[in-house]
Design a protein around this motif. Structure first.
Motif, PDB file in Angstrom:
ATOM      1  N   LYS A  83       0.834  -1.201   0.000  1.00 25.78           N
ATOM      2  CA  LYS A  83       0.000   0.000   0.000  1.00 25.78           C
ATOM      3  C   LYS A  83       0.868   1.249   0.000  1.00 25.78           C
ATOM      4  N   LYS A  84       1.951   1.236   0.787  1.00 25.65           N
ATOM      5  CA  LYS A  84       2.817   2.409   0.857  1.00 25.65           C
ATOM      6  C   LYS A  84       3.560   2.621  -0.459  1.00 25.65           C
ATOM      7  N   LEU A  85       3.909   1.519  -1.112  1.00 23.74           N
ATOM      8  CA  LEU A  85       4.586   1.664  -2.403  1.00 23.74           C
ATOM      9  C   LEU A  85       3.662   2.273  -3.443  1.00 23.74           C
ATOM     10  N   THR A  86       2.398   1.872  -3.438  1.00 24.61           N
ATOM     11  CA  THR A  86       1.539   2.299  -4.540  1.00 24.61           C
ATOM     12  C   THR A  86       0.746   3.566  -4.262  1.00 24.61           C
ATOM     13  N   ASP A  87       0.603   3.974  -2.992  1.00 22.81           N
ATOM     14  CA  ASP A  87      -0.275   5.129  -2.812  1.00 22.81           C
ATOM     15  C   ASP A  87       0.369   6.420  -3.310  1.00 22.81           C
TER      16      ASP A  87
END
Lengths: 78, 449
Positions: free
Chosen positions: B63-67
Motif C-alpha cells: 500500500k505504501k509503495l503504490t499510494d
C-alpha cells in the motif's frame, strides 16, 4: 464521459460520487455482508460468510455503477 | 514454525501485496480504514498469528509503495500519507517527469523498508528492559499519549477538552451493553468503536447530505478530471539503487532512520518535518523535488513499519499512532487478541522477524516490479473500473457487520453514534490519534472518578 448527469456529484472521501449510486452501493454491501453473517450455515464461522457477502456486494456495485472520473490520456511529449 | 505455516505466510503475503497494490492506488483510501478492518477480520477468523503478521506487513509495504503512484500520475494522493508529497511531485510533473517521480518514490519506499526493519529491531531491543514497567502503567501512558497527541493537533483546546467526554461516550455505551445483558460484563466492546472512529469523517459527511439545505449549498461537481501520461517502457529488472543517485539513497536512508527513531510520533507530521528539514538546502527545484519525494516516501514507509514493529516486539501494547491505527488488529482484536495476549506474546522476536521479512520481501518483489513496469496501466484500470461508491460501500458493509458481531443490532446504532461524534471532532481539527488513545485510556481514566 456523458455530461447528462454531471454537476450533481459531491465529494466524499476525496473523490466525487453520486449520492444515489452511493446509497445503492452501501445498501448492497451492507445487505450482503450482514445477510451473509446472519444466514451462515455449517461449521464455517459466520464472519467468513459476512466477508464474502461484502465482497459480492462490492463486485455487483462495481459492475452496475460507473466511476465518476474523466480520464484523459496524454502521449509522452518528447 | 513448520513448512506449512511458511507456505501459508507466503500465500497470505502474495494475496496482501496484490490486493493492496490496487487499493493503494484508489484515491483517498485512508490507511486505517482499509488495513485495520481486514486485519481484525482475519484475526477473528482464527488464522495463525504468523500468517496475519506476514499478511499485514506485506499489505502495508504494498500500500505504501503504490499510494504515491496517483500523486505522480495525476496529482491526487492515493492515501493520507501521500499528501505531503503532492507539492514536490507536481514540480516534477510540471517539468514533464511524472515517470521519474514514480520511480524515485518507489525506490525511496524500498530503501525505507530496508532501513526501518533492522532499525526497528535494534530500537525494540534497546527499549526491551523497560518494557514491563511501561506495560504496567498502560492506562496512565495512554492518557498521557492522548494529551501529548492533543497538543500536536490543529485544534489543541478542543482536542484536550474532548478527552473526557469522548471517554464517557465509550464507557457509557459499554456500561449500557453490560446493563442490558447484551454482552457479558468482562467483555469490552472495542472493534466496532475503533472502526466507528475510523469511518467518522465519511459517516459525518453522509449524514450531512441528508440535510436538504446542506445539499443545496454544496457545489455541484462534475466528473473528477484526471489527466494521465503514458509512461515509458522499462526494460529488465529495476534496481532501486540505480534509479536513485547516491545522494538520494543516502538522504532516503537517513530520513528512514530518523522516521524509525520517532516511531511514537505522528507519521504525517514527521514526514513533513524531516523531509523538509533534510532537503531544504537544495537550490535546484527539480533536484530538490526528486530528493524530497524519495526521502519522504522512504520516511513514511519507515515510520509506518517501525511504528508497528517496535511496540509489537518490545511492549505488546499499541503505543504509537501507527499501532493504535492501521495496525490495531495485531494488538487488540478481542476475543482472539487482547492487550494481554496478542502477537507480541504469542510470537518470539525471531518469529516476528521471520514473518516481517517474508511479508516485506514478497511485497517489495511483487509491488516494486509491478509499480515500475505498469504504473500507468494499473492507474488507468483502477480509475476506470473501480467506482468510489463501491469502495465506500464495502467499508460501510464491513463496519456494520463487525458492529453487529460485537454486540448485536443495538451496537450498529451505537457505532453510528461513535462515528458521528468522531466525525464532528475530526472535522474540527481533532485527529484520529487522540481519539484512538482515548479509546484505550477510557477504562483507566474514568476509573479515577
Amino acid at each position: 464521459m456523458k455530461e447528462e448527469n454531471s454537476e450533481n456529484y459531491v465529494e466524499v472521501w476525496e473523490d466525487n460520487v453520486n449520492i444515489k449510486d452511493l446509497l445503492i452501493a452501501m445498501a448492497l454491501c451492507i445487505g450482503f455482508a450482514l445477510g451473509g453473517y446472519l444466514f451462515a450455515f455449517g461449521d464455517t464461522p459466520p464472519l467468513i460468510f459476512g466477508l464474502a457477502g461484502g465482497v459480492i456486494g462490492f463486485i455487483i456495485s462495481s459492475i452496475i455503477i460507473k466511476p465518476k472520473r474523466q480520464l484523459t490520456m496524454m502521449e509522452e511529449g518528447e | 514454525m513448520d513448512a506449512s505455516i511458511i507456505i501459508q505466510m507466503v500465500l497470505a503475503s502474495v494475496g496482501g501485496a496484490v490486493v493492496y497494490t490496487l487499493i493503494g492506488i484508489a484515491p483517498g483510501t485512508d490507511e486505517t480504514a482499509v488495513l485495520a478492518p481486514v486485519t481484525i477480520a482475519l484475526a477473528l477468523m482464527g488464522l495463525s498469528p504468523y500468517v496475519i503478521l506476514a499478511f499485514f506487513i506485506s499489505s502495508l509495504v504494498a500500500k505504501k509503495l503504490t499510494d504515491s503512484i496517483p500523486v505522480a500520475v495525476a496529482g491526487i494522493p492515493g492515501g493520507v500519507m501521500a499528501a505531503p508529497m503532492v507539492e514536490h511531485a507536481m514540480v516534477l510533473k510540471k517539468h514533464g517527469l511524472p515517470d521519474v517521480s514514480i520511480r524515485k518514490m518507489s525506490s525511496g519506499s524500498v530503501i525505507g523498508t530496508l532501513v526501518s526493519i533492522p532499525a526497528s529491531f535494534l530500537i525494540a531491543y534497546l527499549i526491551l528492559p523497560i518494557a514491563d514497567t511501561v506495560a504496567a502503567y498502560s492506562g496512565q501512558i495512554f492518557t498521557a499519549g492522548a494529551i501529548f497527541l492533543a497538543l500536536l493537533t490543529r485544534n489543541k483546546v478542543l482536542s484536550l477538552v474532548m478527552i473526557l467526554p469522548f471517554a464517557i461516550l465509550i464507557m457509557g455505551l459499554r456500561h449500557l451493553y453490560w446493563g442490558l445483558d447484551i454482552v457479558p460484563e468482562d467483555t469490552n466492546v472495542f472493534v466496532s468503536f475503533f472502526l466507528g472512529i475510523t469511518i467518522g469523517p465519511i459517516a459525518f459527511t453522509l449524514f450531512e447530505l441528508l440535510n436538504k439545505k446542506v445539499r443545496k449549498n454544496m457545489p455541484g461537481l462534475g466528473a473528477k478530471k484526471i489527466e494521465m501520461k503514458r509512461s515509458k517502457k522499462e526494460k529488465g529488472l529495476p534496481n532501486p539503487f540505480k534509479i536513485l543517485t547516491g545522494k538520494e539513497s543516502l538522504t532516503a536512508a537517513i530520513g528512514s532512520f530518523l522516521g524509525s527513531v520517532t516511531f511514537f510520533l505522528t507519521p504525517v507530521g514527521m514526514t513533513v518535518f524531516w523531509g523538509e528539514a533534510i532537503t531544504r538546502h537544495i537550490k535546484d527545484p527539480v533536484q530538490r523535488a526528486s530528493r524530497a519525494i524519495s526521502t519522504m516516501d522512504g520516511l513514511t514507509n519507515a515510520s509506518y513499519l517501525s511504528g508497528t514493529l517496535i511496540p509489537l516486539i518490545a511492549i505488546g501494547l499499541p503505543l504509537s499512532p501507527m499501532a493504535i491505527g492501521p495496525a490495531a488488529g495485531l494488538f487488540n482484536a478481542p476475543p482472539v487478541f487482547t492487550p494481554e495476549n496478542n502477537i507480541h506474546h504469542l510470537l518470539s522476536m525471531g518469529e516476528i522477524m521471520t514473518a516481517t521479512i517474508i511479508g516485506a520481501a514478497i511485497a517489495l518483489l511483487i509491488t516494486f516490479f509491478v509499480t515500475i513496469k505498469f504504473s500507468s496501466q494499473i492507474c488507468a484500470i483502477v480509475f476506470k473500473y473501480i467506482p468510489h461508491e463501491a469502495l465506500i460501500g464495502l467499508f460501510a458493509g464491513l463496519v456494520v457487520m463487525l458492529a453487529f458481531m460485537d454486540a448485536g443490532i443495538l451496537n450498529i446504532f451505537g457505532t453510528i453514534l461513535v462515528a458521528l461524534v468522531a466525525g464532528l471532532l475530526h472535522r474540527n481539527g481533532v485527529n484520529y490519534g487522540v481519539m484512538f488513545m482515548v479509546l484505550y485510556a477510557a477504562p483507566w481514566l474514568l476509573g479515577l472518578f
